[in-house]
Design a protein around this motif. Structure first.
Motif, PDB file in Angstrom:
ATOM      1  N   PRO A 168       0.812  -1.224   0.000  1.00 40.88           N
ATOM      2  CA  PRO A 168       0.000   0.000   0.000  1.00 40.88           C
ATOM      3  C   PRO A 168       0.844   1.272   0.000  1.00 40.88           C
ATOM      4  O   PRO A 168       0.374   2.322  -0.422  1.00 40.88           O
ATOM      5  N   ALA A 169       2.097   1.171   0.469  1.00 41.44           N
ATOM      6  CA  ALA A 169       2.936   2.365   0.575  1.00 41.44           C
ATOM      7  C   ALA A 169       3.673   2.699  -0.719  1.00 41.44           C
ATOM      8  O   ALA A 169       3.803   3.864  -1.086  1.00 41.44           O
ATOM      9  N   CYS A 170       4.176   1.669  -1.436  1.00 46.29           N
ATOM     10  CA  CYS A 170       4.990   1.934  -2.631  1.00 46.29           C
ATOM     11  C   CYS A 170       4.412   1.341  -3.914  1.00 46.29           C
ATOM     12  O   CYS A 170       4.877   1.670  -5.010  1.00 46.29           O
ATOM     13  N   GLY A 171       3.451   0.437  -3.787  1.00 48.66           N
ATOM     14  CA  GLY A 171       2.830  -0.134  -4.964  1.00 48.66           C
ATOM     15  C   GLY A 171       3.527  -1.343  -5.556  1.00 48.66           C
ATOM     16  O   GLY A 171       3.034  -1.942  -6.512  1.00 48.66           O
ATOM     17  N   ARG A 172       4.665  -1.747  -4.979  1.00 50.46           N
ATOM     18  CA  ARG A 172       5.386  -2.901  -5.511  1.00 50.46           C
ATOM     19  C   ARG A 172       4.751  -4.202  -5.037  1.00 50.46           C
ATOM     20  O   ARG A 172       4.435  -4.358  -3.860  1.00 50.46           O
ATOM     21  N   ARG A 173       4.573  -5.150  -5.971  1.00 49.35           N
ATOM     22  CA  ARG A 173       4.043  -6.460  -5.609  1.00 49.35           C
ATOM     23  C   ARG A 173       5.165  -7.466  -5.395  1.00 49.35           C
ATOM     24  O   ARG A 173       5.066  -8.349  -4.543  1.00 49.35           O
ATOM     25  N   TRP A 174       6.237  -7.354  -6.184  1.00 53.90           N
ATOM     26  CA  TRP A 174       7.344  -8.309  -6.121  1.00 53.90           C
ATOM     27  C   TRP A 174       8.665  -7.565  -5.973  1.00 53.90           C
ATOM     28  O   TRP A 174       8.812  -6.436  -6.440  1.00 53.90           O
ATOM     29  N   VAL A 175       9.619  -8.209  -5.330  1.00 55.22           N
ATOM     30  CA  VAL A 175      10.998  -7.716  -5.272  1.00 55.22           C
ATOM     31  C   VAL A 175      11.921  -8.912  -5.502  1.00 55.22           C
ATOM     32  O   VAL A 175      11.490 -10.069  -5.411  1.00 55.22           O
ATOM     33  N   TYR A 176      13.179  -8.630  -5.774  1.00 56.77           N
ATOM     34  CA  TYR A 176      14.160  -9.688  -5.970  1.00 56.77           C
ATOM     35  C   TYR A 176      15.187  -9.645  -4.837  1.00 56.77           C
ATOM     36  O   TYR A 176      15.688  -8.576  -4.480  1.00 56.77           O
ATOM     37  N   VAL A 177      15.458 -10.803  -4.259  1.00 55.59           N
ATOM     38  CA  VAL A 177      16.439 -10.912  -3.187  1.00 55.59           C
ATOM     39  C   VAL A 177      17.471 -11.958  -3.581  1.00 55.59           C
ATOM     40  O   VAL A 177      17.207 -12.852  -4.385  1.00 55.59           O
ATOM     41  N   GLU A 178      18.664 -11.811  -3.009  1.00 58.06           N
ATOM     42  CA  GLU A 178      19.719 -12.775  -3.305  1.00 58.06           C
ATOM     43  C   GLU A 178      19.573 -13.985  -2.403  1.00 58.06           C
ATOM     44  O   GLU A 178      19.442 -13.864  -1.186  1.00 58.06           O
ATOM     45  N   ASP A 179      19.580 -15.167  -2.996  1.00 54.68           N
ATOM     46  CA  ASP A 179      19.440 -16.413  -2.253  1.00 54.68           C
ATOM     47  C   ASP A 179      20.451 -17.409  -2.808  1.00 54.68           C
ATOM     48  O   ASP A 179      20.316 -17.867  -3.939  1.00 54.68           O
ATOM     49  N   ALA A 180      21.463 -17.722  -2.002  1.00 51.82           N
ATOM     50  CA  ALA A 180      22.515 -18.661  -2.416  1.00 51.82           C
ATOM     51  C   ALA A 180      23.160 -18.217  -3.728  1.00 51.82           C
ATOM     52  O   ALA A 180      23.427 -19.029  -4.615  1.00 51.82           O
ATOM     53  N   GLY A 181      23.397 -16.906  -3.852  1.00 55.39           N
ATOM     54  CA  GLY A 181      24.068 -16.386  -5.025  1.00 55.39           C
ATOM     55  C   GLY A 181      23.176 -16.171  -6.229  1.00 55.39           C
ATOM     56  O   GLY A 181      23.659 -15.739  -7.285  1.00 55.39           O
ATOM     57  N   GLU A 182      21.883 -16.433  -6.109  1.00 58.81           N
ATOM     58  CA  GLU A 182      20.954 -16.253  -7.214  1.00 58.81           C
ATOM     59  C   GLU A 182      19.856 -15.258  -6.837  1.00 58.81           C
ATOM     60  O   GLU A 182      19.530 -15.107  -5.665  1.00 58.81           O
ATOM     61  N   GLN A 183      19.313 -14.584  -7.859  1.00 63.02           N
ATOM     62  CA  GLN A 183      18.222 -13.644  -7.642  1.00 63.02           C
ATOM     63  C   GLN A 183      16.897 -14.400  -7.602  1.00 63.02           C
ATOM     64  O   GLN A 183      16.562 -15.141  -8.517  1.00 63.02           O
ATOM     65  N   LYS A 184      16.164 -14.223  -6.514  1.00 62.85           N
ATOM     66  CA  LYS A 184      14.899 -14.918  -6.311  1.00 62.85           C
ATOM     67  C   LYS A 184      13.771 -13.902  -6.180  1.00 62.85           C
ATOM     68  O   LYS A 184      13.890 -12.928  -5.438  1.00 62.85           O
ATOM     69  N   ARG A 185      12.666 -14.122  -6.915  1.00 63.99           N
ATOM     70  CA  ARG A 185      11.528 -13.221  -6.823  1.00 63.99           C
ATOM     71  C   ARG A 185      10.647 -13.608  -5.646  1.00 63.99           C
ATOM     72  O   ARG A 185      10.268 -14.775  -5.504  1.00 63.99           O
ATOM     73  N   VAL A 186      10.330 -12.628  -4.796  1.00 63.34           N
ATOM     74  CA  VAL A 186       9.491 -12.862  -3.625  1.00 63.34           C
ATOM     75  C   VAL A 186       8.476 -11.730  -3.517  1.00 63.34           C
ATOM     76  O   VAL A 186       8.624 -10.676  -4.127  1.00 63.34           O
ATOM     77  N   ALA A 187       7.435 -11.967  -2.741  1.00 69.92           N
ATOM     78  CA  ALA A 187       6.438 -10.922  -2.513  1.00 69.92           C
ATOM     79  C   ALA A 187       7.068  -9.742  -1.792  1.00 69.92           C
ATOM     80  O   ALA A 187       7.917  -9.913  -0.913  1.00 69.92           O
ATOM     81  N   ALA A 188       6.659  -8.544  -2.161  1.00 70.08           N
ATOM     82  CA  ALA A 188       7.237  -7.354  -1.548  1.00 70.08           C
ATOM     83  C   ALA A 188       6.891  -7.263  -0.063  1.00 70.08           C
ATOM     84  O   ALA A 188       7.728  -6.903   0.761  1.00 70.08           O
ATOM     85  N   VAL A 189       5.652  -7.607   0.281  1.00 65.28           N
ATOM     86  CA  VAL A 189       5.205  -7.483   1.673  1.00 65.28           C
ATOM     87  C   VAL A 189       5.216  -8.841   2.352  1.00 65.28           C
ATOM     88  O   VAL A 189       4.711  -9.830   1.808  1.00 65.28           O
ATOM     89  N   VAL A 190       5.820  -8.907   3.524  1.00 67.64           N
ATOM     90  CA  VAL A 190       5.850 -10.130   4.318  1.00 67.64           C
ATOM     91  C   VAL A 190       5.246  -9.810   5.675  1.00 67.64           C
ATOM     92  O   VAL A 190       5.452  -8.730   6.231  1.00 67.64           O
ATOM     93  N   ALA A 191       4.469 -10.754   6.225  1.00 75.28           N
ATOM     94  CA  ALA A 191       3.725 -10.483   7.459  1.00 75.28           C
ATOM     95  C   ALA A 191       3.833 -11.638   8.435  1.00 75.28           C
ATOM     96  O   ALA A 191       4.218 -12.756   8.085  1.00 75.28           O
ATOM     97  N   GLY A 192       3.495 -11.345   9.679  1.00 76.62           N
ATOM     98  CA  GLY A 192       3.493 -12.345  10.734  1.00 76.62           C
ATOM     99  C   GLY A 192       2.485 -11.956  11.793  1.00 76.62           C
ATOM    100  O   GLY A 192       1.710 -11.006  11.614  1.00 76.62           O
ATOM    101  N   PRO A 193       2.485 -12.651  12.929  1.00 76.75           N
ATOM    102  CA  PRO A 193       1.493 -12.389  13.968  1.00 76.75           C
ATOM    103  C   PRO A 193       1.532 -10.974  14.537  1.00 76.75           C
ATOM    104  O   PRO A 193       0.513 -10.456  14.989  1.00 76.75           O
ATOM    105  N   ASN A 194       2.717 -10.345  14.513  1.00 73.44           N
ATOM    106  CA  ASN A 194       2.869  -9.061  15.188  1.00 73.44           C
ATOM    107  C   ASN A 194       3.038  -7.869  14.260  1.00 73.44           C
ATOM    108  O   ASN A 194       3.247  -6.751  14.714  1.00 73.44           O
TER     109      ASN A 194
END
Length: 236
Positions: A168-194
């Motif tokens: 809701p703040a930036c409008g991005r749905r996906w981002v790319y993060v480095e995982d074991a030397g590779e670029q992995k697409r993940v959801a921009a927003v991550v949530a938990g109980p708190n």
């Protein structure tokens, strides 16, 4: 180089410098949080301070517990803090050497007393100003951005649900993060109980507590034009 290419290169360099500034701020500046859209902003220590406090409170990298000794912290947290400190030292000493017209080895040792956050700020400013190509700056943007992501994972391990809707703040749905030397697409927003947070390094918005989550859900519903409270799925 044509004028059009020169203009595009200048724009790309400006964008990369801005991205570096943002990830440095995300690492070393105090974290400002708002529980909901109308609530007051509250200040928390920077992510780097939170990591250092976590390491200190758990007694460093002790492998066992003596009577009355604090619980050992995961080696990953200790190693990450040491990596940040070492890189900050190298960044600052390189800048100090250039300023003094000497080699890195000859740089004044008295400058080593500068606090880590300030070394990172000044080192990043030096890399930003000295860089003549995007790649000259992007390596540090990616490195510091990776630190921000790792620290968030360490201090907010409960956030394990991906929100499959635009932030809701930036409008991005996906981002790319480095995982074991590779670029992995993940959801921009991550949530938990708190709470929840946006993993887009240029955003980093956080929603804390029940009121914050309700505010985020309302904003997502409004943005999608739908009703309901389920927007995510558990990650592995």
């Amino acid at each position: 180089m044509t004028d059009q290419r020169a203009v595009q290169k200048a724009k790309d360099l400006a964008d990369e410098r801005a991205a570096l500034t943002k990830v440095v701020a995300a690492l070393v500046d105090p974290v400002m949080l708002r529980q909901n859209r109308r609530g007051p902003l509250r200040e928390r220590p920077s992510l780097l301070e939170q990591l250092a406090e976590e390491v200190a409170s758990s007694g460093g990298r002790a492998s066992g517990r003596g009577r009355g000794s604090p619980a050992p912290i995961a080696p990953a947290a200790h190693d990450l803090l040491e990596e940040i400190r070492a890189t900050a030292r190298d960044l600052w000493r390189t800048e100090a050497a250039v300023m003094c017209g000497r080699t890195v080895v000859q740089a004044p040792r008295v400058l080593d007393d500068m606090p880590v956050p300030e070394r990172i700020r000044r080192g990043a400013r030096y890399v930003s100003s000295a860089g003549r190509e995007v790649r000259d700056i992007a390596w540090l943007t990616n490195l510091i951005g990776g630190w921000v992501e790792k620290i968030n994972e360490l201090i907010n391990p409960e956030m394990a649900m991906e929100v499959l809707a635009p932030c809701p703040a930036c409008g991005r749905r996906w981002v790319y993060v480095e995982d074991a030397g590779e670029q992995k697409r993940v959801a921009a927003v991550v949530a938990g109980p708190n709470g929840a947070r946006c993993r887009n390094l240029a955003c980093g918005h956080e929603w804390r507590g029940a009121s914050g989550m309700e505010s985020m859900a309302a904003d997502i519903r409004a943005g999608l034009g739908v009703s309901g409270d389920q927007f995510g799925q558990q990650t592995g």
